[in-house]
Write a protein that holds these residues in place. Sequence first.
Motif, PDB file in Angstrom:
ATOM      1  N   ARG A  60       0.836  -1.211   0.000  1.00  0.00           N
ATOM      2  CA  ARG A  60       0.000   0.000   0.000  1.00  0.00           C
ATOM      3  C   ARG A  60       0.871   1.260   0.000  1.00  0.00           C
ATOM      4  NH1 ARG A  60      -3.993   1.237   3.946  1.00  0.00           N
ATOM      5  NH2 ARG A  60      -5.009   2.431   2.314  1.00  0.00           N
ATOM      6  N   VAL A  61       2.114   1.101   0.454  1.00  0.00           N
ATOM      7  CA  VAL A  61       3.044   2.227   0.422  1.00  0.00           C
ATOM      8  C   VAL A  61       4.341   1.734  -0.219  1.00  0.00           C
ATOM      9  CG1 VAL A  61       4.390   3.874   1.783  1.00  0.00           C
ATOM     10  CG2 VAL A  61       2.105   3.173   2.561  1.00  0.00           C
ATOM     11  N   LEU A  75       5.841   2.372   7.786  1.00  0.00           N
ATOM     12  CA  LEU A  75       4.551   2.506   7.104  1.00  0.00           C
ATOM     13  C   LEU A  75       4.053   1.157   6.576  1.00  0.00           C
ATOM     14  CD1 LEU A  75       5.387   5.778   5.115  1.00  0.00           C
ATOM     15  CD2 LEU A  75       3.968   5.591   7.176  1.00  0.00           C
ATOM     16  N   GLU A 128      -1.353   2.778  -2.635  1.00  0.00           N
ATOM     17  CA  GLU A 128      -2.142   3.960  -2.280  1.00  0.00           C
ATOM     18  C   GLU A 128      -1.264   5.198  -2.476  1.00  0.00           C
ATOM     19  OE1 GLU A 128      -5.325   3.741  -1.495  1.00  0.00           O
ATOM     20  OE2 GLU A 128      -5.456   5.927  -1.248  1.00  0.00           O
ATOM     21  N   ILE A 129       0.000   5.101  -2.040  1.00  0.00           N
ATOM     22  CA  ILE A 129       0.921   6.216  -2.295  1.00  0.00           C
ATOM     23  C   ILE A 129       2.327   5.726  -2.623  1.00  0.00           C
ATOM     24  CG2 ILE A 129       1.402   6.573   0.186  1.00  0.00           C
ATOM     25  CD1 ILE A 129       1.681   9.637  -0.620  1.00  0.00           C
ATOM     26  N   ILE A 146       6.028   7.160  -2.787  1.00  0.00           N
ATOM     27  CA  ILE A 146       6.903   8.267  -2.402  1.00  0.00           C
ATOM     28  C   ILE A 146       8.206   8.090  -3.167  1.00  0.00           C
ATOM     29  CG2 ILE A 146       8.029   9.443  -0.463  1.00  0.00           C
ATOM     30  CD1 ILE A 146       5.950   8.133   1.399  1.00  0.00           C
ATOM     31  N   MET A 194       2.684   4.474 -12.767  1.00  0.00           N
ATOM     32  CA  MET A 194       1.509   5.312 -13.052  1.00  0.00           C
ATOM     33  C   MET A 194       0.196   4.771 -12.492  1.00  0.00           C
ATOM     34  SD  MET A 194       1.153   4.807 -17.134  1.00  0.00           S
ATOM     35  CE  MET A 194       0.760   3.232 -17.876  1.00  0.00           C
ATOM     36  N   HIS A 236      -1.740   7.669  -5.583  1.00  0.00           N
ATOM     37  CA  HIS A 236      -1.180   9.001  -5.326  1.00  0.00           C
ATOM     38  C   HIS A 236       0.330   8.936  -5.431  1.00  0.00           C
ATOM     39  CE1 HIS A 236      -5.053   8.828  -3.118  1.00  0.00           C
ATOM     40  NE2 HIS A 236      -5.200  10.042  -3.620  1.00  0.00           N
ATOM     41  N   LEU A 293       3.938  11.156  -4.393  1.00  0.00           N
ATOM     42  CA  LEU A 293       4.629  12.269  -3.754  1.00  0.00           C
ATOM     43  C   LEU A 293       6.092  12.193  -4.174  1.00  0.00           C
ATOM     44  CD1 LEU A 293       4.173  13.638  -0.248  1.00  0.00           C
ATOM     45  CD2 LEU A 293       6.468  12.987  -0.871  1.00  0.00           C
ATOM     46  N   ALA A 352       3.607  14.432 -10.212  1.00  0.00           N
ATOM     47  CA  ALA A 352       3.187  14.014  -8.869  1.00  0.00           C
ATOM     48  C   ALA A 352       1.974  14.811  -8.388  1.00  0.00           C
ATOM     49  CB  ALA A 352       4.347  14.191  -7.895  1.00  0.00           C
ATOM     50  N   ASP A 353       1.287  14.280  -7.386  1.00  0.00           N
ATOM     51  CA  ASP A 353       0.217  15.040  -6.725  1.00  0.00           C
ATOM     52  C   ASP A 353       0.820  16.053  -5.758  1.00  0.00           C
ATOM     53  OD1 ASP A 353      -2.217  13.456  -7.649  1.00  0.00           O
ATOM     54  OD2 ASP A 353      -0.910  11.888  -6.844  1.00  0.00           O
ATOM     55  N   TRP A 354       1.871  15.601  -5.042  1.00  0.00           N
ATOM     56  CA  TRP A 354       2.552  16.478  -4.083  1.00  0.00           C
ATOM     57  C   TRP A 354       4.057  16.367  -4.311  1.00  0.00           C
ATOM     58  CZ3 TRP A 354      -0.835  12.566  -2.189  1.00  0.00           C
ATOM     59  CH2 TRP A 354      -2.109  13.019  -1.833  1.00  0.00           C
ATOM     60  N   GLN A 387      -2.202  11.897 -17.871  1.00  0.00           N
ATOM     61  CA  GLN A 387      -2.835  12.276 -16.615  1.00  0.00           C
ATOM     62  C   GLN A 387      -2.268  13.645 -16.256  1.00  0.00           C
ATOM     63  OE1 GLN A 387      -1.498   8.108 -15.231  1.00  0.00           O
ATOM     64  NE2 GLN A 387      -2.615   8.913 -13.483  1.00  0.00           N
ATOM     65  N   SER A 405      -1.883  16.527 -13.613  1.00  0.00           N
ATOM     66  CA  SER A 405      -2.184  16.823 -12.211  1.00  0.00           C
ATOM     67  C   SER A 405      -1.434  18.085 -11.833  1.00  0.00           C
ATOM     68  CB  SER A 405      -1.752  15.657 -11.314  1.00  0.00           C
ATOM     69  OG  SER A 405      -0.354  15.606 -11.230  1.00  0.00           O
ATOM     70  N   GLU A 406      -2.075  18.881 -11.056  1.00  0.00           N
ATOM     71  CA  GLU A 406      -1.481  20.102 -10.545  1.00  0.00           C
ATOM     72  C   GLU A 406      -0.662  19.670  -9.338  1.00  0.00           C
ATOM     73  OE1 GLU A 406      -0.638  23.718 -11.197  1.00  0.00           O
ATOM     74  OE2 GLU A 406      -2.228  22.808 -12.418  1.00  0.00           O
ATOM     75  N   THR A 407       0.665  19.804  -9.410  1.00  0.00           N
ATOM     76  CA  THR A 407       1.491  19.353  -8.293  1.00  0.00           C
ATOM     77  C   THR A 407       1.438  20.372  -7.155  1.00  0.00           C
ATOM     78  OG1 THR A 407       2.977  18.382  -9.911  1.00  0.00           O
ATOM     79  CG2 THR A 407       3.765  18.508  -7.642  1.00  0.00           C
ATOM     80  N   VAL A 408       1.077  19.918  -5.974  1.00  0.00           N
ATOM     81  CA  VAL A 408       1.076  20.800  -4.799  1.00  0.00           C
ATOM     82  C   VAL A 408       2.453  20.706  -4.143  1.00  0.00           C
ATOM     83  CG1 VAL A 408       0.018  21.265  -2.549  1.00  0.00           C
ATOM     84  CG2 VAL A 408      -1.382  20.414  -4.454  1.00  0.00           C
ATOM     85  N   LEU A 467       4.736  20.965  -1.203  1.00  0.00           N
ATOM     86  CA  LEU A 467       4.515  20.959   0.246  1.00  0.00           C
ATOM     87  C   LEU A 467       5.619  21.693   1.015  1.00  0.00           C
ATOM     88  CD1 LEU A 467       3.329  17.255   0.713  1.00  0.00           C
ATOM     89  CD2 LEU A 467       1.911  19.303   0.591  1.00  0.00           C
ATOM     90  N   LEU A 471      -4.556   9.758   3.873  1.00  0.00           N
ATOM     91  CA  LEU A 471      -4.709   8.578   3.017  1.00  0.00           C
ATOM     92  C   LEU A 471      -4.881   7.296   3.842  1.00  0.00           C
ATOM     93  CD1 LEU A 471      -1.999   9.242   0.254  1.00  0.00           C
ATOM     94  CD2 LEU A 471      -4.452   9.699   0.137  1.00  0.00           C
ATOM     95  N   VAL A 516      -2.592   5.647   5.622  1.00  0.00           N
ATOM     96  CA  VAL A 516      -1.504   4.674   5.530  1.00  0.00           C
ATOM     97  C   VAL A 516      -0.545   4.764   6.713  1.00  0.00           C
ATOM     98  CG1 VAL A 516      -1.585   4.525   3.026  1.00  0.00           C
ATOM     99  CG2 VAL A 516      -0.077   6.209   4.093  1.00  0.00           C
TER     100      VAL A 516
END
Lengths: 321, 260
Positions: free
Chosen positions: A202-203, A227, A259-260, A262, A277, A281, A283, A297-299, B233, B235-238, B240, B257, B259
């Motif tokens: 999941r991580v 994690l 799920e994510i 990193i 891909m 999510h 990061l 990335a999302d973050w 895809q 996506s707007e990268t935030v 942090l 999330l 986790v």
Amino acid sequence: MLLVVLEHERGELTEAAREALTFGRSLADKMDEGIEAALIGSDAEPCVNQAGEFGAEVVHTCTHELLSDYGPDAYGAVIAEMVAELEPAAVLACGSERGNEIMAQAAARLDAPFVANCVDITPGYPWSMTRVQWGGSLLEDSILDADVALFTCGLHAVAAQPDDGADASVEEFDAEFDESHCVTMVKDRTVQEAGVTLPTARVVCGGGRGVGSADGFAKLEELADLLNGRVGCSRAVTNLGWRPHSDQVGQTGTRIAPEIYIASGVSGAIQHWVGAMASKHILAINTDREANMVVKADWAVIADLHQVIPAITAEVQRRKG
Amino acid sequence: MKILCCVKRVPAPGAKINVTADGSQVDAAHLGFTTSPHEECAVEGAVQLREQHGGEVTVLTVGPTEASEQLRYAASVGADHGVLIPDDGSAWDPQRTAAAIGDAIETLEAQNGSAFDLILFGNESADTGGFQVGIRVAYRLRRPIVNGIKGIEVSGDGTGAGTVTARREIDGGFEVYELPRPCVLGVKEGLNLPRYPTMKGRLNSKKLEIQSLDIDAAAGGQRRVRLHRPAEQVSETVILGEGPEAAVAVVDVLEELGVL
Ligand SMILES: Cc1cc2nc3c(=O)[nH]c(=O)nc-3n(C[C@H](O)[C@H](O)[C@H](O)COP(=O)(O)OP(=O)(O)OC[C@H]3O[C@@H](n4cnc5c(N)ncnc54)[C@H](O)[C@@H]3O)c2cc1C
Ligand SMILES: Nc1ncnc2c1ncn2[C@@H]1O[C@H](COP(=O)(O)O)[C@@H](O)[C@H]1O
């Protein structure tokens, strides 16, 4: 008729087989033909009902005693015989490792073209289809002239969905079969007891060349352990001998779907990206704001991973108490 | 041991793959070229077997004359011979490629007066990924093949009658196959860790004599119409943060999330 070749394991259809039937139902509709299935192996019988649930109208079983385990040449020979005898308009399997192998084996025997990893198929003269290249980074539109059309659909091109179909009828297929067809049978099998694996974690804490050394991965290990995740890496890292190939994410490594994800010190080359891909999510931690991994990335944290990762680990420990 | 490896020259794209305006091929104007990682491992595996048992490693490619670069690279890491089947610049379909390679192998084996003990392919080519050329060639030669191989052992000194034991990865373990020689394998990256060329290897590779075989074959039933990129895809990268203080925001995300 569309013939769907079903993969099975220990008395169960695999997810790939369920996907092939799901993909096959809409293809058979477009062809305006019925959908039948091929189940090969002396232990395949229990899968007949499952094949029915997923829409197969007739299941052709081939339960010859020599077919006690998987063998690419044996399976290919049976499919080629089924094509000659049952005369399907098309044959479809799922583009898993076995699916592609069996269909290539059958195609070689039939001297027919075979189109691997299709995401869309339109019947006609000629057929037209869209298939994946570069492990999914590129699409190819193709046309196909063939007496019998042999395809696989891309793994996860559709999500498996049962049909409200009735029971399938069963027909035992009498293959002309002897030991000469079984040169490449599985002889032995080792299954290590696996906990969280890279494809199912999941991580995933992934590291690239930016991690700097094999020792640098200790920081990622620590965070991944906290994690309950797994460490992944890029090919640059594998090639440098910092991590084993089994950790590699990408076109020639593992496809992950956590799920994510990193991703630290990974630039995000296209061949890495196709393996990442499917992550829900992403990061990215990178010193370069323009890195492809950051852009996609999302973050992101734009900084030295050697400072950021220990800080994240400390913060996780603090909150976990 | 006489071993043959089949490798394909492919462009090495970076962050994205661009396609030419007419969609006929990958736009390689600004790209380097390479062979697939699977095939690099095939060459390394062949060289290791030769180091253990003696013999010769031949590398073969179907491609433009520039594909001799990939043959020379293989020579720089230990291959002994290179064979080029020049194509006509169009993308050959898998049936055509397999037929040409099959003819070439028959020619080479007739020249050598003996069969290759082992022929190695990649599991799939890096670009077109047809998952079939090796299997078609093996069937044509009536030799056994298994794909997806990440471990190879040979019985005896690897020549003459005997077996090749091959391991294939499955979820959480592996399957073992035993093939009678001569045989064929489709291998995957992870089989080994390919070496880098040495200075001496590079010098040797310049001297490699490449045998050119003019062989063509009929086109198969599949024809490419157009290449295109899948929808991206976006996506707007935030962002942090720009230092370790971003850790708080990162862990907020992990908590959200579920986790943690
Ligand atoms: C056919 C083919 C198949 C391939 N298959 C795969 C595959 O399966 N998987 C794969 O990964 N690759 C694959 N590749 C290789 C791929 O093209 C790239 O070469 C590779 O992914 C690059 O790895 P990387 O991102 O670790 O290294 P680099 O591209 O060198 O990136 C390093 C990144 O680290 C960042 N960085 C440096 N220092 C720091 C720091 N202190 N803190 C934070 N960030 C830092 C840099 O800004 C950079 O973005 C394949 C290539 C080919 C041709
Ligand atoms: N043009 C080519 N020249 C030499 N070998 C090739 C060529 N195309 C494919 N191959 C070999 O066949 C394998 C499978 O290719 P494919 O069927 O295209 O996925 C590759 O990994 C190569 O080993």
